[in-house]
Design a protein around this motif. Structure first.
Motif, PDB file in Angstrom:
ATOM      1  N   ALA A 196       0.830  -1.205   0.000  1.00 21.99           N
ATOM      2  CA  ALA A 196       0.000   0.000   0.000  1.00 21.99           C
ATOM      3  C   ALA A 196       0.865   1.256   0.000  1.00 21.99           C
ATOM      4  O   ALA A 196       1.860   1.354   0.722  1.00 21.99           O
ATOM      5  N   THR A 215      -1.950   7.170  -3.306  1.00 26.22           N
ATOM      6  CA  THR A 215      -2.383   7.283  -4.696  1.00 26.22           C
ATOM      7  C   THR A 215      -2.974   8.669  -4.909  1.00 26.22           C
ATOM      8  O   THR A 215      -3.753   9.144  -4.069  1.00 26.22           O
ATOM      9  N   GLN A 240      -5.615  -0.242 -12.486  1.00 26.61           N
ATOM     10  CA  GLN A 240      -5.480   0.239 -11.114  1.00 26.61           C
ATOM     11  C   GLN A 240      -4.866  -0.823 -10.214  1.00 26.61           C
ATOM     12  O   GLN A 240      -4.012  -0.523  -9.381  1.00 26.61           O
ATOM     13  N   ARG A 241      -5.306  -2.064 -10.379  1.00 25.79           N
ATOM     14  CA  ARG A 241      -4.763  -3.147  -9.553  1.00 25.79           C
ATOM     15  C   ARG A 241      -3.293  -3.379  -9.859  1.00 25.79           C
ATOM     16  O   ARG A 241      -2.475  -3.549  -8.951  1.00 25.79           O
ATOM     17  N   TRP A 287      -1.278  -0.600  -8.336  1.00 24.83           N
ATOM     18  CA  TRP A 287      -1.241  -0.714  -6.875  1.00 24.83           C
ATOM     19  C   TRP A 287      -0.112  -1.643  -6.433  1.00 24.83           C
ATOM     20  O   TRP A 287       0.665  -1.307  -5.540  1.00 24.83           O
ATOM     21  N   GLY A 305       1.520   5.428  -7.955  1.00 26.12           N
ATOM     22  CA  GLY A 305       0.367   6.158  -7.453  1.00 26.12           C
ATOM     23  C   GLY A 305      -0.185   7.199  -8.394  1.00 26.12           C
ATOM     24  O   GLY A 305      -1.221   7.814  -8.109  1.00 26.12           O
ATOM     25  N   TRP A 345      -7.253  -0.727  -4.298  1.00 24.08           N
ATOM     26  CA  TRP A 345      -6.793  -0.064  -5.512  1.00 24.08           C
ATOM     27  C   TRP A 345      -7.906   0.667  -6.251  1.00 24.08           C
ATOM     28  O   TRP A 345      -7.626   1.413  -7.180  1.00 24.08           O
TER      29      TRP A 345
END
Length: 680
Positions: A88, A91, A176-177, A180, A185, A678
């Motif tokens: 993590a 973003t 997006q995944r 992530w 970001g 994400w």
């Protein structure tokens, strides 16, 4: 229970290869659920798995096996959730335009062939460090050349950045995944020159290796100019920035793109050559051959060579996975175990999934392990059934080995490649038969020779030796790619298709006994589902600036240019990758300037772009059931119909509309993604 015990007893000695399958099921379930599991849920799941595992020790063997399978599934689910939290990073939550400062950690090329920089230590104007993305990726457009970017430099520019975009359609590729798990970001571009702010900085061994890798790439391309040099740089250092789009398309269309990616083939060829060279080289020295374990020495040397190749190639996921597979087999040699078995492949898969659970969802992991499992299973069956070709002439054995390997690997990976890339190369077997032996016999040994001679400045000898072979491979790719009917296209399958294919394939390979044929039912069901997978009758991108309507001649898009990534992705997913301008010329809806009227059954849909056309479409809301605009709509003007405006589309993501008889069904990308870290 007695029948189950008999079934499990027949699998004794063949159960371990199921371990990564069950772990993968748990990982797949994690990526399928629509909401993120809480910490309490994960802890409870692990505690239950632990207690059940302890209690199962008193159960019959068949029950123990079943419980172990459930525990592995739970571990896979938890492992994937833990990994998602470990990576993590902040973003960007809005569109940003302004100064960008960062350290270059990677240089590659975008799909539009623009140079692309990945930056860390990012500084953005008026954004607190806690909210600043740890990494951003910026494509370089406009007039550049004032400075040549190099890894380790801190550069400044004026850039446009935005959060990683969601799928271009519900159920589409989830960028997006991917971003992530890569720690990216924000993505964007600059049209202003990139300027050097500070020269190379110290960044640890990782950055030093990256600089070395790119320096080697530059040297390789200086000695071997053109496509041959770019190909050589790609297979030795993983740097594809020199590859032009046309060459890449030829390699994909001829099913030779795998030669470019540093994966199992390259790692296997390299370590196999080093292993054979050391082993048979030492055998020629009687005093060593009679006293030393030359086979183990060769395996140790190959392991060191593979680790060095992993480091110099950039250590990407595919290379890391290939190294895990090869090192597992070499360690088996050191432990006096059979190297190439399904148990070794299973162990490699367990390690790869434990290190990076997210790779399960990518084509690289799926294709490499599908090819490896199929090859080990088929050649193992040939060995066990004494189906030997040892009495054939040497040349015929070589040709048969290459043809059989290419055919087996091609059949195993074809459905996966078709599902991810929507294309099927028909002459890939021919291209591989005439290219893979050249790759193994000339290119990789020459690369090893270049590496050995590099310290004394004679590396050009190895590079020049590989040049004719690379030119041959590129000519084969060009010829095969342009044969009539070389490539066909297919629409994207539903999410259940690939899991069903994988489970059916694995059941056929791993299950012992007559029930093995049941795997064919799973494969057949996957084929039926794929054939019946519908494509959306209408798609809207996440900004409302582009729509695509399915017609009898293919999808009609609302723009001849602009939003090209979404348009081309839709067309590829349809199995119809024509030029955007051609799709724009089709007849699927009425167009008047920047307004479009779509008629589906008895439903009227207005689409408009721009402030004036958008406001007019909203004002005419009562004449249609749905209105799609790329502006913000005043809530008070939305009575009488459903309006999808810029704000609602950013919440919902891309839209898809399906006709099911007389009923229209809307689906959103965000609903398909779920509330995941994400996609927030």
């Amino acid at each position: 229970m007695f029948h189950l015990s008999n079934l499990i007893d027949r699998q004794r000695g063949h159960l371990f290869p199921w371990s990564p399958v069950l772990l993968g099921i748990g990982i797949g379930v994690y990526f399928t659920v629509k909401s993120e599991p809480t910490g309490a849920t994960l802890i409870s799941l692990l505690l239950v798995a632990l207690v059940v595992g302890l209690v199962a020790r008193r159960l019959p063997p068949a029950a123990q096996v079943c419980v172990a399978g459930l525990v592995l599934i739970a571990l896979g689910f938890t492992l994937a959730a833990w990994r998602a939290q470990v990576v993590a990073a902040p973003t960007l939550s809005f569109r940003y335009y302004g100064p960008v400062e960062g350290r270059i950690v990677d240089i590659d090329r975008s799909q539009s062939d623009a140079v692309r920089l990945t930056l860390d230590r990012v500084v953005l104007d008026n954004i607190r460090p806690a909210r600043t993305p740890s990494k951003v990726r910026v494509s370089l457009h406009g007039t550049q050349g004032h400075h040549t970017p190099e890894v380790g430099q801190i550069v400044i520019m004026t850039g446009h950045l935005s959060p990683p975009s969601g799928p271009v359609e519900p159920g589409g590729f989830d960028f997006q995944r991917m971003a992530w798990f890569k720690g990216i970001g924000a993505v964007g571009y600059t049209r202003t020159p990139v300027l050097l702010w500070k020269s190379e900085t110290t960044g640890g061994i990782g950055l030093a290796i990256t600089r070395l890798r790119l320096d080697i790439s530059k040297e390789v391309q200086a000695i071997l100019p053109g496509s041959a040099g770019a190909f050589a740089a790609a297979i030795t250092t993983g740097d594809r920035s020199g590859m032009d789009t046309a060459t890449l398309e030829d390699l994909r269309a001829s099913n030779l793109a795998h030669l470019l990616a540093i994966s199992g083939l390259h790692m296997g060829l390299l370590t196999g050559f080093v292993f054979a060279a050391i082993r048979y080289g030492l055998v020629l020295i009687p005093s060593i051959a009679l006293r030393a374990p030359v086979k183990k020495i060769g395996a140790a040397g190959a392991l060191i060579a593979g680790a060095a190749y992993l480091a110099l190639s950039g250590g990407n996921v595919a290379t890391e996975r290939a190294f895990v597979m090869v090192s597992t087999m070499l360690l088996a040699v050191l432990a006096d175990r059979r190297a190439i078995t399904l148990r070794a492949v299973a162990l490699a898969a367990l390690i790869a999934l434990t290190l990076r659970p997210e790779t399960l969802m990518g084509p690289g992991f799926q294709m490499s392990f599908a090819a490896t499992i199929a090859l080990v299973a088929v050649f193992g069956w040939m060995r066990d059934t004494d189906w030997s070709n040892s009495r054939w002439p040497w040349l015929l054995r070589v040709v048969f080995g290459v043809a059989a390997s290419s055919a087996v690997a091609g059949i195993a990976t074809a459905p996966i490649a078709a599902a991810h890339f929507n294309q099927i190369p028909h002459y890939g077997l021919l291209a591989n038969i005439v290219s893979v032996p050249v790759m193994g016999a000339i290119v990789m040994p020459a690369a090893v020779l270049a590496a050995v001679l590099w310290p004394i400045g004679l590396h050009w000898i190895g590079l020049k030796l590989m040049e004719p072979a690379i030119v041959w491979i590129l000519k084969v790719a060009d010829l095969v790619a342009h044969l009539p009917g070389a490539l066909s296209h297919i629409w994207s399958p539903s999410p259940a298709v690939l899991p069903l294919l994988a489970l059916g394939f694995l059941w056929i390979v791993l299950w012992q006994g007559r029930a093995r044929g049941l795997g064919g039912l799973s494969v057949l069901l996957a084929g039926v589902l794929w054939h019946s997978t519908p494509r959306p009758d209408l798609i809207v991108n996440e900004t409302g600036s582009l729509i695509g309507v399915m017609t009898s001649e293919g999808r009609h898009v609302s723009k001849s240019r602009g939003d090209s990534f979404a348009a081309m992705s839709w067309l590829e997913n349809d199995g119809d990758p024509v030029k955007q301008a051609l799709a724009f010329g089709r007849n699927g809806f009425q167009t008047h300037e920047r307004r479009h009227v779509i008629q589906l059954n008895d439903t009227t849909i207005f689409h408009a772009t721009g402030k004036i056309a958008g406001a007019q479409a909203i004002a005419d809301c009562g004449k249609a059931e749905f209105v799609v605009v790329n502006i913000k709509a005043d809530q008070s003007t939305q009575a009488g119909c459903t309006v999808f405006d810029l704000v609602s589309l950013r919440r919902s993501g891309a839209l898809a509309l399906y006709r099911q008889g007389d009923v229209l069904r809307w689906e959103t990308a965000r609903a398909r993604q779920g509330a995941r870290p994400w996609s927030q």
